[in-house]
Enzyme design. Structure first.
Site, PDB file in Angstrom:
ATOM      1  N   ASP A   8       0.857  -1.187   0.000  1.00 38.21           N
ATOM      2  CA  ASP A   8       0.000   0.000   0.000  1.00 38.21           C
ATOM      3  C   ASP A   8       0.889   1.230   0.000  1.00 38.21           C
ATOM      4  OD1 ASP A   8      -2.122  -1.698   0.104  1.00 38.21           O
ATOM      5  OD2 ASP A   8      -2.759  -1.179   2.141  1.00 38.21           O
ATOM      6  N   ASP A 129     -15.194  -3.140  -1.544  1.00 42.68           N
ATOM      7  CA  ASP A 129     -14.730  -2.828  -0.194  1.00 42.68           C
ATOM      8  C   ASP A 129     -15.950  -2.536   0.665  1.00 42.68           C
ATOM      9  OD1 ASP A 129     -12.112  -2.917  -1.271  1.00 42.68           O
ATOM     10  OD2 ASP A 129     -12.313  -0.828  -1.899  1.00 42.68           O
TER      11      ASP A 129
END
Length: 248
Positions: A8, A129
């Site tokens: 990330d 998500d």
């Protein structure tokens, strides 16, 4: 079952968040390309990369770091974060990204996902998500009124290659994957589902190898690798052993 190590990106560095909170970022490596190379040397065959800043901005922000990763490793890389138009998707696919992950735009602009899947067959995934079953958008900052299964079904006939399903409440919390929610999604749609959010230990990898998880195509792991809770060689050996048994 493919196990994807995660990188990330925030401010050009490799970080992990807690439940998607940008204010709870831990920097694990200031050199994301070196981290990617480490993962490849450990035996991983695929890599999951997210431009966190890009997810909030709606356009790529950590492009230099992504390009450095592409140039450093040979394994296929899937990329999400800030990919909200055809031009951006095409840029990354031409640059060497194997698969782009479309998240927010899948809710706000489903026509874009369909067009991307048509133009780039086999190279488009949708990021689902979810928080409490409902899909979050804009870097997980806002909740939508659509649930995860409905969003997955929206693209059943679109040619989407995979669904990356993240339970936000578990992301970075080291509490284990939401196996039940992932199985429910995988069984509700024909698109392969990749589990994400909370994978914490070898026990979680073993759980993914059980018969009821047969429709789950892969899983993403981040913090467990970075803090040493998950040993790469043990995880990959476990997957290989179960795959061999399944095909025996």
């Amino acid at each position: 079952m493919i196990l994807f190590p995660a990188i990330d990106l925030k401010n050009g560095e490799c970080v992990r968040l807690v439940q998607g909170d940008m204010d709870q970022a831990t920097v694990f490596n200031a050199d994301p390309a070196a981290q990617a190379a480490d993962f490849e040397s450990q035996g991983f065959t695929h890599l999951h990369v997210v431009d966190l800043d890009g997810a909030f901005a709606g356009t790529p922000v950590n492009a230099a770091a992504v390009e450095a990763i592409i140039d450093r490793v040979r394994m296929p890389v899937q990329l999400g974060g800030g990919i909200r138009d055809i031009r951006t998707a095409e840029h990354w696919l031409r640059r060497g990204i194997r698969r782009v992950i479309i998240g927010t735009a899948a809710v706000k602009d489903p026509g874009f996902v369909r067009e991307a899947a048509r133009l780039f067959p086999g190279q488009v995934a949708v990021g689902v998500d979810a928080r409490d079953g409902f899909v979050a958008v804009d870097g997980w900052a806002r909740a939508s009124s659509m649930n995860a299964i409905d969003l997955g079904r929206r693209f059943e006939d679109a040619g989407v290659e995979a669904i990356v399903y993240t339970d936000i409440a578990r992301d970075g919390m080291m509490k284990g994957l939401n196996i039940e929610g992932t199985i429910a999604l995988a069984e509700a749609i024909a698109i392969p589902v990749i589990a994400s959010g909370g994978l914490a230990s070898l026990a979680d990898v073993e759980r993914l190898c059980q018969p009821d998880c047969a429709r789950i195509a892969g899983a993403i792991t981040g913090r467990a690798l970075y803090d040493g809770r998950l040993d790469p060689s043990e995880a990959l050996a476990t997957l290989a052993r179960h795959a061999k048994t399944a095909h025996a």
